[in-house]
Scaffold this motif. Structure first.
Motif, PDB file in Angstrom:
ATOM      1  N   PRO A  18       0.828  -1.201   0.000  1.00  0.00           N
ATOM      2  CA  PRO A  18       0.000   0.000   0.000  1.00  0.00           C
ATOM      3  C   PRO A  18       0.869   1.261   0.000  1.00  0.00           C
ATOM      4  O   PRO A  18       1.951   1.283   0.581  1.00  0.00           O
ATOM      5  CB  PRO A  18      -0.821  -0.103   1.279  1.00  0.00           C
ATOM      6  CG  PRO A  18      -0.241  -1.201   2.075  1.00  0.00           C
ATOM      7  CD  PRO A  18       0.658  -1.991   1.204  1.00  0.00           C
ATOM      8  N   VAL A  19       0.373   2.288  -0.639  1.00  0.00           N
ATOM      9  CA  VAL A  19       1.119   3.543  -0.735  1.00  0.00           C
ATOM     10  C   VAL A  19       1.053   4.312   0.576  1.00  0.00           C
ATOM     11  O   VAL A  19       2.051   4.900   1.013  1.00  0.00           O
ATOM     12  CB  VAL A  19       0.556   4.401  -1.897  1.00  0.00           C
ATOM     13  CG1 VAL A  19       1.281   5.720  -1.996  1.00  0.00           C
ATOM     14  CG2 VAL A  19       0.644   3.635  -3.207  1.00  0.00           C
ATOM     15  N   ASP A  20      -0.094   4.287   1.209  1.00  0.00           N
ATOM     16  CA  ASP A  20      -0.293   5.026   2.457  1.00  0.00           C
ATOM     17  C   ASP A  20       0.427   4.322   3.605  1.00  0.00           C
ATOM     18  O   ASP A  20       0.210   3.130   3.847  1.00  0.00           O
ATOM     19  CB  ASP A  20      -1.790   5.115   2.748  1.00  0.00           C
ATOM     20  CG  ASP A  20      -2.111   5.941   3.974  1.00  0.00           C
ATOM     21  OD1 ASP A  20      -1.279   6.801   4.347  1.00  0.00           O
ATOM     22  OD2 ASP A  20      -3.192   5.735   4.562  1.00  0.00           O
ATOM     23  N   PRO A  21       1.311   5.035   4.338  1.00  0.00           N
ATOM     24  CA  PRO A  21       2.043   4.395   5.442  1.00  0.00           C
ATOM     25  C   PRO A  21       1.129   3.897   6.568  1.00  0.00           C
ATOM     26  O   PRO A  21       1.400   2.871   7.181  1.00  0.00           O
ATOM     27  CB  PRO A  21       2.998   5.472   5.962  1.00  0.00           C
ATOM     28  CG  PRO A  21       2.794   6.672   5.131  1.00  0.00           C
ATOM     29  CD  PRO A  21       1.744   6.400   4.123  1.00  0.00           C
ATOM     30  N   MET A  22       0.035   4.615   6.819  1.00  0.00           N
ATOM     31  CA  MET A  22      -0.895   4.186   7.869  1.00  0.00           C
ATOM     32  C   MET A  22      -1.564   2.870   7.478  1.00  0.00           C
ATOM     33  O   MET A  22      -1.723   1.973   8.303  1.00  0.00           O
ATOM     34  CB  MET A  22      -1.955   5.260   8.112  1.00  0.00           C
ATOM     35  CG  MET A  22      -2.954   4.878   9.176  1.00  0.00           C
ATOM     36  SD  MET A  22      -2.210   4.497  10.757  1.00  0.00           S
ATOM     37  CE  MET A  22      -2.033   6.105  11.435  1.00  0.00           C
ATOM     38  N   GLN A  23      -1.917   2.754   6.212  1.00  0.00           N
ATOM     39  CA  GLN A  23      -2.536   1.520   5.739  1.00  0.00           C
ATOM     40  C   GLN A  23      -1.554   0.354   5.843  1.00  0.00           C
ATOM     41  O   GLN A  23      -1.933  -0.762   6.174  1.00  0.00           O
ATOM     42  CB  GLN A  23      -3.013   1.690   4.304  1.00  0.00           C
ATOM     43  CG  GLN A  23      -3.812   0.518   3.788  1.00  0.00           C
ATOM     44  CD  GLN A  23      -4.317   0.735   2.379  1.00  0.00           C
ATOM     45  OE1 GLN A  23      -3.951   1.692   1.722  1.00  0.00           O
ATOM     46  NE2 GLN A  23      -5.161  -0.161   1.915  1.00  0.00           N
ATOM     47  N   LYS A  24      -0.278   0.623   5.580  1.00  0.00           N
ATOM     48  CA  LYS A  24       0.740  -0.413   5.699  1.00  0.00           C
ATOM     49  C   LYS A  24       0.854  -0.901   7.145  1.00  0.00           C
ATOM     50  O   LYS A  24       0.966  -2.101   7.401  1.00  0.00           O
ATOM     51  CB  LYS A  24       2.080   0.129   5.208  1.00  0.00           C
ATOM     52  CG  LYS A  24       3.153  -0.898   5.095  1.00  0.00           C
ATOM     53  CD  LYS A  24       4.399  -0.332   4.479  1.00  0.00           C
ATOM     54  CE  LYS A  24       5.456  -1.402   4.312  1.00  0.00           C
ATOM     55  NZ  LYS A  24       6.666  -0.908   3.685  1.00  0.00           N
ATOM     56  N   LYS A  25       0.795   0.026   8.102  1.00  0.00           N
ATOM     57  CA  LYS A  25       0.862  -0.342   9.520  1.00  0.00           C
ATOM     58  C   LYS A  25      -0.361  -1.157   9.929  1.00  0.00           C
ATOM     59  O   LYS A  25      -0.250  -2.133  10.676  1.00  0.00           O
ATOM     60  CB  LYS A  25       0.956   0.909  10.390  1.00  0.00           C
ATOM     61  CG  LYS A  25       2.289   1.601  10.307  1.00  0.00           C
ATOM     62  CD  LYS A  25       2.305   2.841  11.177  1.00  0.00           C
ATOM     63  CE  LYS A  25       3.595   3.613  10.994  1.00  0.00           C
ATOM     64  NZ  LYS A  25       3.601   4.849  11.787  1.00  0.00           N
ATOM     65  N   ILE A  26      -1.532  -0.755   9.431  1.00  0.00           N
ATOM     66  CA  ILE A  26      -2.756  -1.470   9.766  1.00  0.00           C
ATOM     67  C   ILE A  26      -2.718  -2.884   9.206  1.00  0.00           C
ATOM     68  O   ILE A  26      -3.103  -3.843   9.877  1.00  0.00           O
ATOM     69  CB  ILE A  26      -3.994  -0.693   9.262  1.00  0.00           C
ATOM     70  CG1 ILE A  26      -4.163   0.590  10.079  1.00  0.00           C
ATOM     71  CG2 ILE A  26      -5.255  -1.545   9.332  1.00  0.00           C
ATOM     72  CD1 ILE A  26      -5.218   1.526   9.554  1.00  0.00           C
ATOM     73  N   MET A  27      -2.248  -3.024   7.974  1.00  0.00           N
ATOM     74  CA  MET A  27      -2.166  -4.353   7.366  1.00  0.00           C
ATOM     75  C   MET A  27      -1.198  -5.247   8.142  1.00  0.00           C
ATOM     76  O   MET A  27      -1.445  -6.444   8.305  1.00  0.00           O
ATOM     77  CB  MET A  27      -1.741  -4.246   5.904  1.00  0.00           C
ATOM     78  CG  MET A  27      -2.748  -3.559   5.020  1.00  0.00           C
ATOM     79  SD  MET A  27      -4.355  -4.343   5.019  1.00  0.00           S
ATOM     80  CE  MET A  27      -4.057  -5.653   3.879  1.00  0.00           C
ATOM     81  N   SER A  28      -0.103  -4.677   8.630  1.00  0.00           N
ATOM     82  CA  SER A  28       0.846  -5.449   9.432  1.00  0.00           C
ATOM     83  C   SER A  28       0.220  -5.864  10.765  1.00  0.00           C
ATOM     84  O   SER A  28       0.422  -6.984  11.237  1.00  0.00           O
ATOM     85  CB  SER A  28       2.109  -4.640   9.688  1.00  0.00           C
ATOM     86  OG  SER A  28       2.766  -4.380   8.479  1.00  0.00           O
ATOM     87  N   ALA A  29      -0.530  -4.953  11.357  1.00  0.00           N
ATOM     88  CA  ALA A  29      -1.191  -5.263  12.629  1.00  0.00           C
ATOM     89  C   ALA A  29      -2.250  -6.346  12.434  1.00  0.00           C
ATOM     90  O   ALA A  29      -2.430  -7.205  13.307  1.00  0.00           O
ATOM     91  CB  ALA A  29      -1.817  -4.010  13.221  1.00  0.00           C
ATOM     92  N   LEU A  30      -2.932  -6.327  11.305  1.00  0.00           N
ATOM     93  CA  LEU A  30      -3.943  -7.344  11.037  1.00  0.00           C
ATOM     94  C   LEU A  30      -3.332  -8.731  10.927  1.00  0.00           C
ATOM     95  O   LEU A  30      -3.987  -9.728  11.258  1.00  0.00           O
ATOM     96  CB  LEU A  30      -4.718  -7.006   9.764  1.00  0.00           C
ATOM     97  CG  LEU A  30      -5.760  -5.900   9.908  1.00  0.00           C
ATOM     98  CD1 LEU A  30      -6.368  -5.568   8.551  1.00  0.00           C
ATOM     99  CD2 LEU A  30      -6.840  -6.293  10.891  1.00  0.00           C
ATOM    100  N   GLN A  31      -2.089  -8.821  10.472  1.00  0.00           N
ATOM    101  CA  GLN A  31      -1.412 -10.115  10.416  1.00  0.00           C
ATOM    102  C   GLN A  31      -1.247 -10.697  11.815  1.00  0.00           C
ATOM    103  O   GLN A  31      -1.464 -11.890  12.032  1.00  0.00           O
ATOM    104  CB  GLN A  31      -0.038  -9.979   9.743  1.00  0.00           C
ATOM    105  CG  GLN A  31      -0.102  -9.713   8.278  1.00  0.00           C
ATOM    106  CD  GLN A  31      -0.713 -10.864   7.513  1.00  0.00           C
ATOM    107  OE1 GLN A  31      -0.554 -12.017   7.854  1.00  0.00           O
ATOM    108  NE2 GLN A  31      -1.441 -10.527   6.478  1.00  0.00           N
ATOM    109  N   VAL A  32      -0.866  -9.858  12.760  1.00  0.00           N
ATOM    110  CA  VAL A  32      -0.674 -10.314  14.144  1.00  0.00           C
ATOM    111  C   VAL A  32      -2.016 -10.694  14.765  1.00  0.00           C
ATOM    112  O   VAL A  32      -2.140 -11.733  15.427  1.00  0.00           O
ATOM    113  CB  VAL A  32       0.026  -9.217  14.983  1.00  0.00           C
ATOM    114  CG1 VAL A  32       0.113  -9.619  16.438  1.00  0.00           C
ATOM    115  CG2 VAL A  32       1.401  -8.919  14.411  1.00  0.00           C
ATOM    116  N   ILE A  33      -3.032  -9.870  14.517  1.00  0.00           N
ATOM    117  CA  ILE A  33      -4.364 -10.147  15.071  1.00  0.00           C
ATOM    118  C   ILE A  33      -4.923 -11.447  14.503  1.00  0.00           C
ATOM    119  O   ILE A  33      -5.467 -12.277  15.243  1.00  0.00           O
ATOM    120  CB  ILE A  33      -5.311  -8.962  14.787  1.00  0.00           C
ATOM    121  CG1 ILE A  33      -4.865  -7.744  15.594  1.00  0.00           C
ATOM    122  CG2 ILE A  33      -6.748  -9.319  15.118  1.00  0.00           C
ATOM    123  CD1 ILE A  33      -5.551  -6.457  15.207  1.00  0.00           C
TER     124      ILE A  33
END
Length: 72
Positions: A18-33
């Protein structure tokens, strides 16, 4: 559960970042969840999802390889 988490990570890495850095962080957090959630589901269901992920990864690999070969 660990194999499922690794396959989800591999599947996500095949998609464009994803281009948006916030979206990248959210996607990474979703992996852990999602990794934590998989521990709550029955083993058969996780095995079914794992099989689906492995097949999807192979399919994406073959499609990408076919597209790259067509460009050459």
């Amino acid at each position: 559960q660990l194999l499922m988490s690794k396959s989800k990570f591999c599947q996500q890495s095949l998609n464009p970042a994803p281009v948006d850095p916030m979206q990248k962080k959210i996607m990474s957090a979703l992996q852990v969840i999602s990794a934590e959630l998989f521990s709550l589901f029955p083993a058969g269901m996780v095995l079914c999802w794992l099989t689906n992920n492995v097949v999807s990864i192979g399919q994406q690999y073959l499609i990408t390889r076919h597209i790259m070969a067509a460009k050459e």
